[in-house]
Motif scaffolding. Structure first.
Motif, PDB file in Angstrom:
ATOM      1  N   UNK A 115       0.868  -1.172   0.000  1.00 46.73           N
ATOM      2  CA  UNK A 115       0.000   0.000   0.000  1.00 46.73           C
ATOM      3  C   UNK A 115       0.906   1.222   0.000  1.00 46.73           C
ATOM      4  N   UNK A 116       0.641   2.233  -0.836  1.00 50.35           N
ATOM      5  CA  UNK A 116       1.460   3.449  -0.759  1.00 50.35           C
ATOM      6  C   UNK A 116       1.526   3.959   0.678  1.00 50.35           C
ATOM      7  N   UNK A 117       2.725   4.334   1.117  1.00 51.66           N
ATOM      8  CA  UNK A 117       2.920   4.643   2.535  1.00 51.66           C
ATOM      9  C   UNK A 117       2.050   5.824   2.975  1.00 51.66           C
ATOM     10  N   UNK A 118       1.920   6.832   2.131  1.00 43.80           N
ATOM     11  CA  UNK A 118       1.073   7.972   2.497  1.00 43.80           C
ATOM     12  C   UNK A 118      -0.377   7.528   2.691  1.00 43.80           C
ATOM     13  N   UNK A 119      -0.820   6.573   1.878  1.00 43.01           N
ATOM     14  CA  UNK A 119      -2.185   6.046   2.023  1.00 43.01           C
ATOM     15  C   UNK A 119      -2.318   5.258   3.323  1.00 43.01           C
ATOM     16  N   UNK A 120      -1.278   4.508   3.669  1.00 41.44           N
ATOM     17  CA  UNK A 120      -1.278   3.774   4.943  1.00 41.44           C
ATOM     18  C   UNK A 120      -1.481   4.735   6.117  1.00 41.44           C
ATOM     19  N   UNK A 121      -0.726   5.834   6.120  1.00 42.92           N
ATOM     20  CA  UNK A 121      -0.856   6.788   7.226  1.00 42.92           C
ATOM     21  C   UNK A 121      -2.197   7.513   7.193  1.00 42.92           C
ATOM     22  N   UNK A 122      -2.734   7.739   6.012  1.00 43.72           N
ATOM     23  CA  UNK A 122      -4.066   8.346   5.912  1.00 43.72           C
ATOM     24  C   UNK A 122      -5.109   7.437   6.554  1.00 43.72           C
ATOM     25  N   UNK A 123      -4.968   6.136   6.339  1.00 45.84           N
ATOM     26  CA  UNK A 123      -5.891   5.186   6.960  1.00 45.84           C
ATOM     27  C   UNK A 123      -5.753   5.208   8.483  1.00 45.84           C
ATOM     28  N   UNK A 124      -4.517   5.301   8.966  1.00 46.49           N
ATOM     29  CA  UNK A 124      -4.331   5.368  10.413  1.00 46.49           C
ATOM     30  C   UNK A 124      -4.953   6.634  10.993  1.00 46.49           C
ATOM     31  N   UNK A 125      -4.771   7.747  10.296  1.00 49.91           N
ATOM     32  CA  UNK A 125      -5.359   8.995  10.782  1.00 49.91           C
ATOM     33  C   UNK A 125      -6.882   8.930  10.791  1.00 49.91           C
ATOM     34  N   UNK A 126      -7.422   8.116   9.894  1.00 50.68           N
ATOM     35  CA  UNK A 126      -8.877   7.971   9.830  1.00 50.68           C
ATOM     36  C   UNK A 126      -9.408   6.961  10.844  1.00 50.68           C
ATOM     37  N   UNK A 127      -8.495   6.315  11.577  1.00 47.59           N
ATOM     38  CA  UNK A 127      -8.926   5.414  12.647  1.00 47.59           C
ATOM     39  C   UNK A 127      -8.616   3.950  12.445  1.00 47.59           C
ATOM     40  N   UNK A 128      -8.059   3.564  11.309  1.00 46.90           N
ATOM     41  CA  UNK A 128      -7.711   2.155  11.093  1.00 46.90           C
ATOM     42  C   UNK A 128      -6.568   1.752  12.015  1.00 46.90           C
TER      43      UNK A 128
ATOM     44  N   UNK B 238      14.153   0.671  12.149  1.00 44.20           N
ATOM     45  CA  UNK B 238      13.914   1.693  11.139  1.00 44.20           C
ATOM     46  C   UNK B 238      15.238   2.089  10.479  1.00 44.20           C
ATOM     47  N   UNK B 239      15.437   3.361  10.232  1.00 44.46           N
ATOM     48  CA  UNK B 239      16.654   3.764   9.534  1.00 44.46           C
ATOM     49  C   UNK B 239      17.899   3.705  10.417  1.00 44.46           C
TER      50      UNK B 239
ATOM     51  N   UNK C 146      27.108  11.095   7.084  1.00 43.93           N
ATOM     52  CA  UNK C 146      25.719  11.071   6.625  1.00 43.93           C
ATOM     53  C   UNK C 146      24.821  10.779   7.823  1.00 43.93           C
ATOM     54  N   UNK C 147      23.659  11.400   7.854  1.00 40.22           N
ATOM     55  CA  UNK C 147      22.669  11.206   8.911  1.00 40.22           C
ATOM     56  C   UNK C 147      21.383  10.704   8.269  1.00 40.22           C
ATOM     57  N   UNK C 148      20.738   9.735   8.912  1.00 35.63           N
ATOM     58  CA  UNK C 148      19.474   9.192   8.419  1.00 35.63           C
ATOM     59  C   UNK C 148      18.318   9.717   9.270  1.00 35.63           C
ATOM     60  N   UNK C 149      17.214  10.044   8.617  1.00 41.76           N
ATOM     61  CA  UNK C 149      16.016  10.548   9.292  1.00 41.76           C
ATOM     62  C   UNK C 149      14.804   9.819   8.730  1.00 41.76           C
ATOM     63  N   UNK C 150      13.972   9.283   9.620  1.00 42.48           N
ATOM     64  CA  UNK C 150      12.719   8.675   9.152  1.00 42.48           C
ATOM     65  C   UNK C 150      11.540   9.389   9.802  1.00 42.48           C
ATOM     66  N   UNK C 151      10.423   9.372   9.104  1.00 46.50           N
ATOM     67  CA  UNK C 151       9.257  10.142   9.568  1.00 46.50           C
ATOM     68  C   UNK C 151       7.955   9.420   9.243  1.00 46.50           C
TER      69      UNK C 151
ATOM     70  N   UNK D 251      10.279   7.515   4.802  1.00 49.09           N
ATOM     71  CA  UNK D 251       9.172   7.185   5.694  1.00 49.09           C
ATOM     72  C   UNK D 251       9.573   6.132   6.728  1.00 49.09           C
ATOM     73  N   UNK D 252       8.983   6.213   7.913  1.00 48.58           N
ATOM     74  CA  UNK D 252       8.906   5.053   8.789  1.00 48.58           C
ATOM     75  C   UNK D 252       7.931   4.096   8.100  1.00 48.58           C
ATOM     76  N   UNK D 253       8.401   2.920   7.751  1.00 51.07           N
ATOM     77  CA  UNK D 253       7.550   1.984   7.019  1.00 51.07           C
ATOM     78  C   UNK D 253       6.374   1.491   7.844  1.00 51.07           C
ATOM     79  N   UNK D 254       5.369   0.907   7.187  1.00 54.74           N
ATOM     80  CA  UNK D 254       4.153   0.499   7.882  1.00 54.74           C
ATOM     81  C   UNK D 254       4.356  -0.504   9.009  1.00 54.74           C
ATOM     82  N   UNK D 255       5.338  -1.412   8.889  1.00 54.52           N
ATOM     83  CA  UNK D 255       5.469  -2.428   9.933  1.00 54.52           C
ATOM     84  C   UNK D 255       6.012  -1.852  11.241  1.00 54.52           C
ATOM     85  N   UNK D 256       6.676  -0.715  11.185  1.00 52.44           N
ATOM     86  CA  UNK D 256       7.027   0.006  12.409  1.00 52.44           C
ATOM     87  C   UNK D 256       6.012   1.117  12.674  1.00 52.44           C
ATOM     88  N   UNK D 257       5.592   1.791  11.614  1.00 53.77           N
ATOM     89  CA  UNK D 257       4.621   2.872  11.750  1.00 53.77           C
ATOM     90  C   UNK D 257       3.304   2.429  12.352  1.00 53.77           C
TER      91      UNK D 257
END
Length: 290
Positions: A44-57, A125-126, A235-240, A267-273
């Motif tokens: 699932x596109x990661x932005x869509x995954x987070x949209x579902x979480x924000x909607x309560x999934x 994560x990263x 180099x520094x890694x940042x996940x969000x 992104x922080x991927x869905x399995x951690x997000x």
């Protein structure tokens, strides 16, 4: 130099472009949301995954089992005909490392001409991704599999993971904070600062009031923890958790304060997000201590 391939899992949260460019092998932890299960190759596109979480999934996740780990290793062994150095998601957060270890032990009996070395990264994560990156650089610089594995074991606790979340209720659902703490913290806008400790567990470090202060606190901690390893942070890694602009804000702070100009942001991927939620911000670098 003996020829070998570096492998990891999707909880390293490395971009697919990076994985392809570096020729990494990846095994996949899966997650289920709204009744459908996803994994690498069916995503699932990661932005869509987070949209579902924000909607309560409320997503759930599943670790890699030994049979799946063995299947991934076996396919890579057959395709590439080389040894494997596998850097696994923290054993303090998942049983996937143990599954990979069991698979490697079975393959050692069946394919004695090839090595499969499995390392518990104690990272997530990263942070795990940055350890993979360092291992890949080591290999490119001529380290053998054995030398690289020893280097990782000696340095993995120098991979600092500091992060904050925007919504305490996801941490409550994962058992990281009490329901009372989540309610009160939300009411007074408290934002926790957490890290991954030397056993690979998520630990609460402190709390600050307000989102911007929590982002600044991540960079403040970096200044304290880098110590003598400051010059090794090329180099520094940042996940969000779907908050790209704030990730860039943190990168700009790091660049301004320490003169570091190279970043990998993803992104922080869905399995951690699934456990940290939208708005998570995590900063990864080398430090004297976690």
């Amino acid at each position: 130099m003996n020829r070998y391939m570096i492998t990891t899992d999707n909880n390293a949260d490395l971009p697919e472009s990076y994985i392809q460019e570096k020729g990494l092998g990846v095994m996949s932890l899966s997650y289920t949301i709204d009744g459908e299960t996803y994994e690498r190759g069916h995503e699932l596109p990661v932005a869509e995954f987070y949209a579902k979480m924000r909607a309560g999934s409320l997503p759930t996740t599943a670790q890699v089992n030994p049979e799946d780990a063995k299947s991934v290793f076996l396919e890579l062994l057959k395709e590439h005909q080389c040894d494997l150095l596998h850097i696994a998601f923290s054993s303090g957060l998942s049983g996937s490392y143990n599954s990979a270890r069991i698979a490697a032990r079975e393959l050692a009996e069946e394919y004695p001409d090839h090595k499969v070395v499995v390392i518990d990264s104690l990272c997530a994560s990263l942070g795990e991704g940055l350890l993979v990156h360092k291992a890949w650089c080591n290999r490119e610089n001529g380290m053998s599999l054995e030398e690289n594995a020893a280097w990782i074991e000696d340095h993995k606790l120098n991979l600092v993971h500091n992060f904050t979340v925007d919504d305490l209720f996801h941490l409550h659902r994962g058992g990281r904070v009490s329901k009372t703490a989540a309610i009160l913290g939300t009411m007074i806008n408290l934002k926790p600062i957490l890290h991954v400790d030397n056993e690979g567990h998520l630990i609460l470090l402190s709390k600050v009031r307000g989102r911007k202060k929590s982002l600044i606190a991540l960079v403040d901690s970096m200044e304290k923890q880098m110590g003598s390893l400051r010059d090794q942070n090329d180099i520094v890694f940042i996940s969000h958790g779907d908050c790209q602009e704030e990730a860039q804000f943190v990168a700009d702070l790091v660049s301004e304060r320490f003169g570091i100009g190279s970043f990998l942001i993803n992104y922080v991927g869905p399995t951690i997000g699934a456990h940290s939620g939208p708005g998570t911000m995590a900063l990864f670098y080398l430090g004297e201590y976690r």
